[in-house]
Design a protein around this motif. Structure first.
Motif, PDB file in Angstrom:
ATOM      1  N   ASP A   1       1.026  -1.262   0.139  1.00 24.47           N
ATOM      2  CA  ASP A   1      -0.255   0.073  -0.010  1.00 24.47           C
ATOM      3  C   ASP A   1       0.651   1.159   0.045  1.00 24.47           C
ATOM      4  O   ASP A   1       0.443   2.209  -0.425  1.00 24.47           O
TER       5      ASP A   1
ATOM      6  N   GLY B   1       3.269   1.884  -1.844  1.00 23.59           N
ATOM      7  CA  GLY B   1       3.629   2.226  -3.074  1.00 23.59           C
ATOM      8  C   GLY B   1       2.895   3.279  -3.587  1.00 23.59           C
ATOM      9  O   GLY B   1       3.032   4.052  -4.589  1.00 23.59           O
ATOM     10  N   TYR B   2       1.498   3.313  -3.161  1.00 26.60           N
ATOM     11  CA  TYR B   2       0.663   4.373  -3.614  1.00 26.60           C
ATOM     12  C   TYR B   2       1.073   5.843  -3.395  1.00 26.60           C
ATOM     13  O   TYR B   2       1.050   6.699  -4.120  1.00 26.60           O
ATOM     14  N   LEU B   3       1.931   5.877  -2.417  1.00 21.15           N
ATOM     15  CA  LEU B   3       2.497   7.173  -2.025  1.00 21.15           C
ATOM     16  C   LEU B   3       3.936   7.215  -2.798  1.00 21.15           C
ATOM     17  O   LEU B   3       4.140   8.347  -3.810  1.00 21.15           O
TER      18      LEU B   3
ATOM     19  N   HIS C   1       4.821   5.896  -5.733  1.00 21.01           N
ATOM     20  CA  HIS C   1       4.633   5.981  -7.105  1.00 21.01           C
ATOM     21  C   HIS C   1       3.761   7.047  -7.526  1.00 21.01           C
ATOM     22  O   HIS C   1       3.945   7.227  -8.881  1.00 21.01           O
ATOM     23  N   THR C   2       3.458   8.031  -6.640  1.00 17.61           N
ATOM     24  CA  THR C   2       2.780   9.261  -7.089  1.00 17.61           C
ATOM     25  C   THR C   2       3.720  10.422  -6.838  1.00 17.61           C
ATOM     26  O   THR C   2       3.288  11.439  -6.994  1.00 17.61           O
ATOM     27  N   LEU C   3       4.828   9.974  -6.237  1.00 16.21           N
ATOM     28  CA  LEU C   3       5.725  11.181  -6.192  1.00 16.21           C
ATOM     29  C   LEU C   3       6.060  11.847  -7.152  1.00 16.21           C
ATOM     30  O   LEU C   3       6.689  10.969  -8.290  1.00 16.21           O
ATOM     31  N   PRO C   4       6.539  13.018  -7.501  1.00 19.15           N
ATOM     32  CA  PRO C   4       7.011  13.561  -8.681  1.00 19.15           C
ATOM     33  C   PRO C   4       8.501  13.523  -8.951  1.00 19.15           C
ATOM     34  O   PRO C   4       9.261  14.438  -9.091  1.00 19.15           O
ATOM     35  N   VAL C   5       8.887  12.299  -8.781  1.00 21.03           N
ATOM     36  CA  VAL C   5      10.417  11.757  -9.046  1.00 21.03           C
ATOM     37  C   VAL C   5      10.415  10.730  -9.961  1.00 21.03           C
ATOM     38  O   VAL C   5       9.592   9.895 -10.400  1.00 21.03           O
ATOM     39  N   LYS C   6      11.474  10.400 -10.616  1.00 23.60           N
ATOM     40  CA  LYS C   6      12.023   9.271 -11.439  1.00 23.60           C
ATOM     41  C   LYS C   6      12.151   7.926 -10.828  1.00 23.60           C
ATOM     42  O   LYS C   6      12.586   8.124  -9.644  1.00 23.60           O
TER      43      LYS C   6
ATOM     44  N   LYS D   1       6.495   0.584 -16.227  1.00 27.44           N
ATOM     45  CA  LYS D   1       5.518   0.204 -17.234  1.00 27.44           C
ATOM     46  C   LYS D   1       4.635  -1.133 -16.826  1.00 27.44           C
ATOM     47  O   LYS D   1       3.594  -1.170 -17.470  1.00 27.44           O
TER      48      LYS D   1
ATOM     49  N   LEU E   1       3.765  -1.591 -13.380  1.00 23.47           N
ATOM     50  CA  LEU E   1       3.264  -1.626 -12.111  1.00 23.47           C
ATOM     51  C   LEU E   1       1.580  -1.922 -11.916  1.00 23.47           C
ATOM     52  O   LEU E   1       1.071  -1.554 -12.705  1.00 23.47           O
ATOM     53  N   ASN E   2       1.569  -2.747 -10.777  1.00 24.31           N
ATOM     54  CA  ASN E   2       0.172  -3.183 -10.746  1.00 24.31           C
ATOM     55  C   ASN E   2      -0.044  -3.366  -9.329  1.00 24.31           C
ATOM     56  O   ASN E   2      -0.170  -4.581  -8.708  1.00 24.31           O
ATOM     57  N   LEU E   3      -0.314  -2.319  -8.498  1.00 21.92           N
ATOM     58  CA  LEU E   3      -0.504  -2.491  -7.195  1.00 21.92           C
ATOM     59  C   LEU E   3      -1.690  -2.795  -6.804  1.00 21.92           C
ATOM     60  O   LEU E   3      -2.817  -2.579  -7.576  1.00 21.92           O
ATOM     61  N   GLU E   4      -1.861  -3.648  -5.572  1.00 22.35           N
ATOM     62  CA  GLU E   4      -3.339  -4.180  -5.287  1.00 22.35           C
ATOM     63  C   GLU E   4      -4.149  -3.197  -5.038  1.00 22.35           C
ATOM     64  O   GLU E   4      -4.058  -2.281  -4.242  1.00 22.35           O
TER      65      GLU E   4
END
Lengths: 232, 263
Positions: free
Chosen positions: B81, B83-85, B87-92, B258, B260-263
């Motif tokens: 969970d 990961g929701y934070l 992967h939505t940060l504006p970083v590479k 490409k 990513l598939n978080l639950e």
């Protein structure tokens, strides 16, 4: 001013399962939009696509003219329907974290909302109840001056009094060029703050209209229309 | 952004590793006294021996702890969970991965330093450090007409490179496990052993080929020739390492960008 969201023939498949098919949707800036539909209809998939957490299988999705990536993440504020913060940090540490990563984060506003909701910012997240954790996440998301807010079930686990405050906050934080996309089942509670509704069923957009149009044309509330459209 | 990511990753990992490190140092000091267990009465002797066994097990666990704590942090922040934070940060994605690799490197260095403190603490009552013939050893090595500079440098670079690859292998395994719909963690473990075996095989084959025909060199025991051989060997290992690193890094990056598939 360009549209904040543009979806063209957007589709997403997981293996053989089609989560979204042929979605054509345009959202303008400055609107509060309800994303409504039963469980498993594709609402969360669409929101994840907007936030770059999924890649489309086909079609196109653009946020403010850009495909989801670093640039869109700077202007989209996302509230998922789960706890996405770690347990060991304090609330004020999260405010600091968001202030460092998001240039549009208003830390003063975050502290203001924290005190109004009577939460102690020195508490560690693990000491908080589920409802309070959700409030903290909402504070983090709404304290950003984003162009698009995606709120996935923002009032689900929260008591009715706090719900009113949260809905009030959503309207007040509404910067003129910002759009709020709320995915929820609690239609009766949010109906009064919505400008537009999007009904999704089985991965397709069934309806996209302004709330006023629905009330005038159909002569019924959004909640009543929803129950009719999605009758079991 | 990399600096900010590094700061928070260090906080997350240090809150676990720092107390353990302090505990290891303190325990080493106590174990130094326990080593004289023959001097103690029997009941105390039993406790002392058990405590010493526990201490050595602790050292083994501590040596590997860096990898596991960082792997755990990577898993939680990238595919659960949290990961929701992330992967939505504006970083590479590359910055996120690199930040955690740097944390792994820094903590590996700290763990080595803790060992360098712990071992002397353990043996301080048994050994007179002034008696260790350091100067004689250095004089002996210097008596040959060879330069060790390149060997030392390439060896250090290879150690650092191996460290990065070892940690990155765990990240890549987690990323690969994420591709499956079910039993992601189980498959990550399977992928880890798969990657480990594949990489070992690559090393064995290439370095084995290099070694063919060099056996005579090693048998002559003529130091300049032996050293030349090792320089070639270490350099080849370093380049293989660099290629493996690049392969694992881009694989991990691609999956999180490409697939990513978080639950």
């Amino acid at each position: 001013m360009e549209n904040i969201l543009e979806c063209r023939n957007l589709a997403k498949k997981y293996g053989h399962f089609v989560a979204l098919s042929d979605v054509n949707l345009t959202l303008q800036r400055g609107k509060i939009v309800g994303l409504l539909g039963p469980n498993g209809c594709g609402k969360t998939t669409l929101i994840k696509l907007i936030n770059g957490l999924l890649e489309p299988s086909s079609g196109e999705l653009k946020v403010a003219g850009n495909i989801p990536g670093m640039e869109t993440k700077k202007i989209v504020s996302y509230l998922p329907d789960r706890t996405y913060l770690n347990n060991w940090m304090k609330i004020k540490d999260f405010y600091q974290y968001f202030a460092e990563f998001y240039s549009d984060f208003d830390i003063a506003k975050a502290y203001d909302m924290t005190s109004r909701l009577q939460i102690n910012p020195n508490n560690k997240l693990k000491t908080l109840s589920k409802g309070t954790k959700e409030k903290v996440q909402l504070i983090l998301v709404m304290s950003r001056k984003a162009d698009l807010y995606c709120l996935d079930e923002p009032i689900g686990g929260v008591d009715p009094a706090s719900r009113d405050y949260i809905l009030d906050t959503i309207i007040k934080n509404y910067n003129e060029n910002g759009t709020v996309l709320i995915s929820t089942h609690l239609i009766q509670d949010i109906e009064n703050i919505l400008d537009e509704v999007v009904f999704i069923q089985s991965g397709m957009v069934k309806l996209h209209a302004s709330v006023d149009d629905v009330r005038i044309k159909e002569g019924k509330s959004i909640d009543a229309l929803f129950r009719e459209v999605y009758r079991c | 952004m990399l600096g900010k990511l590094f700061k928070y990753d260090m906080k997350a990992v240090s809150r676990i590793l720092l107390p353990i490190s302090i505990f290891v140092i303190v325990y080493s000091f106590i174990a130094g006294f326990l080593l004289n267990f023959e001097d103690y009465p029997t009941p105390v002797r039993i406790v002392a021996v058990l405590a010493l066994v526990a201490y050595f097990l602790l050292l083994v666990a501590y040596a590997m702890s860096g990898y596991f704590v960082i792997a755990h942090n990577f898993y939680k922040t990238m595919v659960t969970d949290q990961g929701y934070l992330t992967h939505t940060l504006p970083v590479k994605i590359s910055s996120i991965i690199f930040s955690k690799l740097l944390v792994a490197f820094l903590w590996s260095v700290i763990i080595v330093i803790v060992f360098c403190i712990s071992i002397p603490l353990l043996i301080f009552l048994q050994v007179d450090f002034r008696e260790i013939p350091i100067r004689e050893m250095i004089e002996f090595l210097g008596s040959f007409d060879v330069s060790y500079t390149y060997t030392v440098i390439i060896f250090i670079l290879l150690m650092i490179g191996s460290l990065f690859v070892s940690q990155l292998m765990i990240f890549a395994a987690i990323a690969l496990g994420q591709l499956l719909q079910k039993h992601k963690l189980l498959f990550s473990i399977i992928f880890y052993f798969g990657l480990s075996t594949a990489i070992q095989t690559i090393y064995s084959v290439i370095l084995g080929i290099l070694s063919i025909g060099q056996i005579d060199v090693l048998e002559t025991e003529y130091l300049p020739d032996v050293l030349s051989f090792y320089n070639i060997y270490l350099t080849a290992a370093f380049f293989i390492n660099a290629l493996v690193f690049a392969g694992l890094f881009f694989c991990t990056k691609y999956i999180f960008e490409k697939k990513l598939n978080l639950e």
